[in-house]
Design a protein around this motif. Structure first.
Motif, PDB file in Angstrom:
ATOM      1  N   THR A  95       0.833  -1.212   0.000  1.00 25.67           N
ATOM      2  CA  THR A  95       0.000   0.000   0.000  1.00 25.67           C
ATOM      3  C   THR A  95       0.860   1.252   0.000  1.00 25.67           C
ATOM      4  OG1 THR A  95      -1.911  -1.026   1.077  1.00 25.67           O
ATOM      5  CG2 THR A  95      -1.650   1.337   1.381  1.00 25.67           C
ATOM      6  N   THR A  96       1.924   1.245   0.792  1.00 25.62           N
ATOM      7  CA  THR A  96       2.814   2.406   0.880  1.00 25.62           C
ATOM      8  C   THR A  96       3.497   2.695  -0.447  1.00 25.62           C
ATOM      9  OG1 THR A  96       3.221   2.078   3.249  1.00 25.62           O
ATOM     10  CG2 THR A  96       4.874   3.327   2.020  1.00 25.62           C
ATOM     11  N   MET A  97       3.993   1.654  -1.106  1.00 22.74           N
ATOM     12  CA  MET A  97       4.699   1.864  -2.367  1.00 22.74           C
ATOM     13  C   MET A  97       3.735   2.287  -3.472  1.00 22.74           C
ATOM     14  SD  MET A  97       7.543   2.147  -3.879  1.00 22.74           S
ATOM     15  CE  MET A  97       8.617   1.530  -2.574  1.00 22.74           C
ATOM     16  N   TYR A 134       1.328  17.189   1.019  1.00 24.69           N
ATOM     17  CA  TYR A 134       1.376  16.399   2.259  1.00 24.69           C
ATOM     18  C   TYR A 134       1.401  14.905   1.949  1.00 24.69           C
ATOM     19  CZ  TYR A 134      -0.741  13.602   5.954  1.00 24.69           C
ATOM     20  OH  TYR A 134      -1.026  12.588   6.836  1.00 24.69           O
ATOM     21  N   HIS A 135       0.588  14.466   1.006  1.00 29.18           N
ATOM     22  CA  HIS A 135       0.546  13.045   0.649  1.00 29.18           C
ATOM     23  C   HIS A 135       1.938  12.555   0.243  1.00 29.18           C
ATOM     24  CE1 HIS A 135      -3.955  13.474  -0.722  1.00 29.18           C
ATOM     25  NE2 HIS A 135      -3.771  13.756   0.552  1.00 29.18           N
ATOM     26  N   LEU A 136       2.613  13.332  -0.604  1.00 28.35           N
ATOM     27  CA  LEU A 136       3.921  12.922  -1.099  1.00 28.35           C
ATOM     28  C   LEU A 136       4.966  12.942   0.009  1.00 28.35           C
ATOM     29  CD1 LEU A 136       5.769  12.050  -3.367  1.00 28.35           C
ATOM     30  CD2 LEU A 136       6.046  14.457  -4.002  1.00 28.35           C
ATOM     31  N   ARG A 137       4.927  13.951   0.850  1.00 34.91           N
ATOM     32  CA  ARG A 137       5.882  14.018   1.956  1.00 34.91           C
ATOM     33  C   ARG A 137       5.711  12.818   2.879  1.00 34.91           C
ATOM     34  NH1 ARG A 137       4.846  18.859   3.448  1.00 34.91           N
ATOM     35  NH2 ARG A 137       3.406  18.412   5.156  1.00 34.91           N
ATOM     36  N   ARG A 138       4.466  12.454   3.143  1.00 37.40           N
ATOM     37  CA  ARG A 138       4.173  11.339   4.036  1.00 37.40           C
ATOM     38  C   ARG A 138       4.620  10.004   3.441  1.00 37.40           C
ATOM     39  NH1 ARG A 138       0.390   7.771   3.641  1.00 37.40           N
ATOM     40  NH2 ARG A 138      -0.058   6.449   5.441  1.00 37.40           N
ATOM     41  N   SER A 139       4.236   9.739   2.191  1.00 40.25           N
ATOM     42  CA  SER A 139       4.586   8.451   1.597  1.00 40.25           C
ATOM     43  C   SER A 139       6.086   8.339   1.347  1.00 40.25           C
ATOM     44  CB  SER A 139       3.805   8.224   0.292  1.00 40.25           C
ATOM     45  OG  SER A 139       4.062   9.221  -0.666  1.00 40.25           O
ATOM     46  N   SER A 140       6.745   9.440   0.995  1.00 38.87           N
ATOM     47  CA  SER A 140       8.199   9.410   0.816  1.00 38.87           C
ATOM     48  C   SER A 140       8.886   9.058   2.127  1.00 38.87           C
ATOM     49  CB  SER A 140       8.706  10.773   0.321  1.00 38.87           C
ATOM     50  OG  SER A 140       8.170  11.099  -0.940  1.00 38.87           O
ATOM     51  N   SER A 159      10.307  -5.531  -2.416  1.00 33.95           N
ATOM     52  CA  SER A 159       9.444  -6.411  -3.201  1.00 33.95           C
ATOM     53  C   SER A 159       8.276  -5.628  -3.795  1.00 33.95           C
ATOM     54  CB  SER A 159       8.919  -7.550  -2.328  1.00 33.95           C
ATOM     55  OG  SER A 159       8.001  -8.356  -3.038  1.00 33.95           O
ATOM     56  N   ALA A 160       7.687  -4.750  -2.992  1.00 34.41           N
ATOM     57  CA  ALA A 160       6.574  -3.931  -3.466  1.00 34.41           C
ATOM     58  C   ALA A 160       7.030  -2.986  -4.573  1.00 34.41           C
ATOM     59  CB  ALA A 160       5.974  -3.138  -2.303  1.00 34.41           C
ATOM     60  N   ALA A 161       8.207  -2.404  -4.402  1.00 30.91           N
ATOM     61  CA  ALA A 161       8.752  -1.488  -5.414  1.00 30.91           C
ATOM     62  C   ALA A 161       8.932  -2.209  -6.740  1.00 30.91           C
ATOM     63  CB  ALA A 161      10.088  -0.923  -4.933  1.00 30.91           C
ATOM     64  N   ASN A 162       9.426  -3.435  -6.675  1.00 28.87           N
ATOM     65  CA  ASN A 162       9.652  -4.211  -7.900  1.00 28.87           C
ATOM     66  C   ASN A 162       8.342  -4.616  -8.566  1.00 28.87           C
ATOM     67  OD1 ASN A 162      12.341  -4.015  -7.230  1.00 28.87           O
ATOM     68  ND2 ASN A 162      12.527  -6.131  -6.506  1.00 28.87           N
ATOM     69  N   GLU A 163       7.382  -5.077  -7.762  1.00 23.18           N
ATOM     70  CA  GLU A 163       6.111  -5.569  -8.296  1.00 23.18           C
ATOM     71  C   GLU A 163       5.287  -4.460  -8.941  1.00 23.18           C
ATOM     72  OE1 GLU A 163       4.761  -8.680  -8.520  1.00 23.18           O
ATOM     73  OE2 GLU A 163       6.759  -9.388  -7.930  1.00 23.18           O
ATOM     74  N   LEU A 164       5.331  -3.268  -8.367  1.00 20.25           N
ATOM     75  CA  LEU A 164       4.478  -2.175  -8.839  1.00 20.25           C
ATOM     76  C   LEU A 164       5.136  -1.294  -9.901  1.00 20.25           C
ATOM     77  CD1 LEU A 164       2.944  -1.169  -5.387  1.00 20.25           C
ATOM     78  CD2 LEU A 164       1.699  -2.174  -7.313  1.00 20.25           C
TER      79      LEU A 164
END
Length: 251
Positions: A95-97, A134-140, A159-164
């Motif tokens: 979800t985070t990625m 704010y969304h980008l600062r938070r997820s980053s 793994s999430a970074a690779n899959e998405l």
């Protein structure tokens, strides 16, 4: 009616709508109370943006469809969301990625739309970019915390970074609709957005000790043209059930 602009507004609204619906499923299930509240707030921000985009689309179409009808009475093949927004929530790293990739794209897109030749689009973008910052600062920050955290959190976020990653290219794959918007001065060009996206992702991944896949890797596409994964049908079945079961029902 400007068909290209109507389609473009659907793309903006539908991506925000579906991602909002996805995030709402975490309500009461977040890994910490602060995160539970933060995710809910992001979902509500996206829903508010959805209403503005789809309301404008309905007005432009002139067929009496407001934001509710456009959200709840269209089938999967009529939806124009990017494929990344309909990917499963998975674990919290997934979800985070998903959020980080979309937030990065969304932020630079809104920065460009603030200068749109369409005053209504520019106004919506100016209001939205404050929330998306704010969304980008938070997820980053979360990507860095998970990537540079424990061995387990690092493995899951990598793994999430690779899959998405294969779902990121579609956001910058312009077709006739978006090219028409660029020609009219409504939307920013894809090349600048993609360069800004790749630069931000690279910087965050470096801090998070994550490996970034090649930008020229094979990418999925089709969501913006109405060709979706199997996940969207299940999302819509849940999201649209009440309106479909009781047409015209109001609180």
């Amino acid at each position: 009616m400007d068909n290209a602009k109507f389609e473009y507004l659907l793309r903006l609204g539908d991506s925000a709508l579906i991602l909002s619906q996805q995030l709402s499923k975490w309500c009461g299930k977040g890994p910490a109370l602060e995160e539970d509240m933060a995710l809910t707030n992001v979902a509500l921000d996206l829903l508010g943006q959805t209403r503005m985009w789809l309301s404008y689309a309905g007005e432009l179409e002139g067929r009496g469809r407001d934001e509710d009808k456009l959200a709840f009475l269209r089938d999967a093949h009529e939806m124009r969301c990017c494929l990344i927004t309909e990917q499963p929530n998975g674990n919290y790293a997934d979800t985070t990625m998903r959020q980080f990739y979309f937030d990065t794209f969304h932020y630079f897109l809104m920065q460009g739309l603030v200068n749109s030749s369409d005053p209504r689009i520019a106004e919506i973008a100016a209001k939205s970019v404050k929330e998306i910052t704010y969304h980008l600062r938070r997820s980053s920050d979360l990507v860095v915390r998970l990537g540079d955290g424990t061995a387990d959190s690092h493995a899951k976020i990598q793994s999430a970074a690779n899959e998405l990653w294969a779902y990121t290219g579609e956001m910058f794959a312009y077709d006739a609709v978006e090219n028409a918007m660029v020609e009219q001065g409504v939307a920013p060009e894809a090349a600048g957005l993609r360069a800004a996206f790749l630069d931000h992702v690279a910087r965050v991944f470096e801090e998070a000790t994550l490996t970034m896949l090649p930008p020229d890797a094979w990418m999925h596409s089709g969501g913006k043209q109405g060709r979706h994964t199997e996940h969207l049908g299940y999302i819509l079945a849940e999201m649209q059930f009440l309106q479909r079961a009781y047409p015209g029902a109001e609180w």
